[in-house]
Enzyme design. Sequence first.
Site, PDB file in Angstrom:
ATOM      1  N   VAL A 261      26.273  90.797  49.874  1.00 58.22           N
ATOM      2  CA  VAL A 261      24.909  91.328  49.881  1.00 58.22           C
ATOM      3  C   VAL A 261      23.952  90.146  49.796  1.00 58.22           C
ATOM      4  CG1 VAL A 261      23.249  92.799  48.686  1.00 58.22           C
ATOM      5  CG2 VAL A 261      25.659  93.470  48.817  1.00 58.22           C
TER       6      VAL A 261
ATOM      7  N   LYS B  47      31.856  87.526  49.066  1.00 60.45           N
ATOM      8  CA  LYS B  47      31.254  86.198  48.897  1.00 60.45           C
ATOM      9  C   LYS B  47      32.248  85.234  48.257  1.00 60.45           C
ATOM     10  CE  LYS B  47      28.182  85.196  45.679  1.00 60.45           C
ATOM     11  NZ  LYS B  47      28.671  83.926  45.046  1.00 60.45           N
TER      12      LYS B  47
ATOM     13  N   HIS C 130      26.320  93.410  42.815  1.00 59.91           N
ATOM     14  CA  HIS C 130      27.201  94.138  41.913  1.00 59.91           C
ATOM     15  C   HIS C 130      27.011  95.645  42.057  1.00 59.91           C
ATOM     16  CE1 HIS C 130      26.707  90.265  39.519  1.00 59.91           C
ATOM     17  NE2 HIS C 130      28.007  90.334  39.677  1.00 59.91           N
TER      18      HIS C 130
ATOM     19  N   TYR D 180      25.094  89.913  34.120  1.00 55.24           N
ATOM     20  CA  TYR D 180      23.843  89.494  34.750  1.00 55.24           C
ATOM     21  C   TYR D 180      23.786  90.103  36.148  1.00 55.24           C
ATOM     22  CZ  TYR D 180      19.572  86.794  34.469  1.00 55.24           C
ATOM     23  OH  TYR D 180      18.246  86.435  34.376  1.00 55.24           O
ATOM     24  N   LEU D 181      23.839  91.430  36.160  1.00 50.36           N
ATOM     25  CA  LEU D 181      24.064  92.184  37.387  1.00 50.36           C
ATOM     26  C   LEU D 181      22.881  92.116  38.342  1.00 50.36           C
ATOM     27  CD1 LEU D 181      25.750  95.392  35.907  1.00 50.36           C
ATOM     28  CD2 LEU D 181      26.823  93.236  36.604  1.00 50.36           C
TER      29      LEU D 181
ATOM     30  N   SER E  55      24.552  85.593  40.493  1.00 46.59           N
ATOM     31  CA  SER E  55      23.947  85.487  39.167  1.00 46.59           C
ATOM     32  C   SER E  55      23.424  84.084  38.910  1.00 46.59           C
ATOM     33  CB  SER E  55      24.971  85.872  38.088  1.00 46.59           C
ATOM     34  OG  SER E  55      25.393  87.212  38.254  1.00 46.59           O
ATOM     35  N   ARG E  56      24.027  83.089  39.547  1.00 44.28           N
ATOM     36  CA  ARG E  56      23.607  81.702  39.335  1.00 44.28           C
ATOM     37  C   ARG E  56      22.307  81.368  40.067  1.00 44.28           C
ATOM     38  NH1 ARG E  56      29.458  80.828  39.086  1.00 44.28           N
ATOM     39  NH2 ARG E  56      29.962  79.768  37.123  1.00 44.28           N
TER      40      ARG E  56
END
Length: 280
Positions: free
Chosen positions: A175, A148, A34, A29-30, A185-186
Amino acid sequence: MRTITSTRAIQLWRDAEAGSVGFVPTMGYLHQGHLTLVRKAAAENDAVVVSIFVNPLQFGPSEDFGRYPRDLESDQALLAGEHAHVVVFNPTPEEMYPSGFSTAVEVEGSITQILEGAKRPGHFRGVTTVVNKLFNLVRPTRAYFGEKDAQQLAVIRKMVSDLAMNLTIVGVPTVREPDGLAMSSRNVYLSPTERQAALVLSRALAHARSLWQDGERSAPRLGSAMLDLIAREPLAKVDYVSVADPTTLQEIEGTAESALVSMAVFIGRTRLIDNTTLRS
């Protein structure tokens, strides 16, 4: 771009790859965070491997393994647009953990027992087990991780050092969206109202940085200031706020020369993490 799904096939690919290999392990789920890792890997290596694998070992029984966002087709399209020698490694859980699999790799000590380790028992054991196996399969020259996940990065560096693994771990700055929210992604779980509320994490970090720049060095006061700010957001529920030594991750009780300021906060049902490092 090539997609490989079997462990044997990725080993054969690596056997034939003579140049340097940059490795970006992901759960898919880039997003642009990423892709920043992929671009750095591409700039520093002859080839890049991106793993897309939602690792069941690092999720607790009540966590979001089943609903974690997945979109392989979109991920492949994003990576194809990077114009790099990218190989996607997309194994199934059965491929990574076949019948009879019974081995784990675990970094012991406080580094895995505090913060995320305390809140998510077994999480780092799952992380180090899968990352160790991925390193064995891909044999990267360099592996790239976002800052992160600061504690994860520290744990992986410890594993690599302790086991004398022949690769370099590269941390890449977080980022953020234009409004300051750390990319994750969440974030897709958030409703529009929750998405706005989630900005309280980056605001709290910015507040701590502002206090630091004004000369505040008391870790307890920095932590209290962040908690007070987060408490003003009705949709936010603090899991933890930490002001810790950047190397050991131990909480600082008094004044700090430098500090890793980190937090986990629930926005509705969605648990988000973020951090910043304060240095003199």
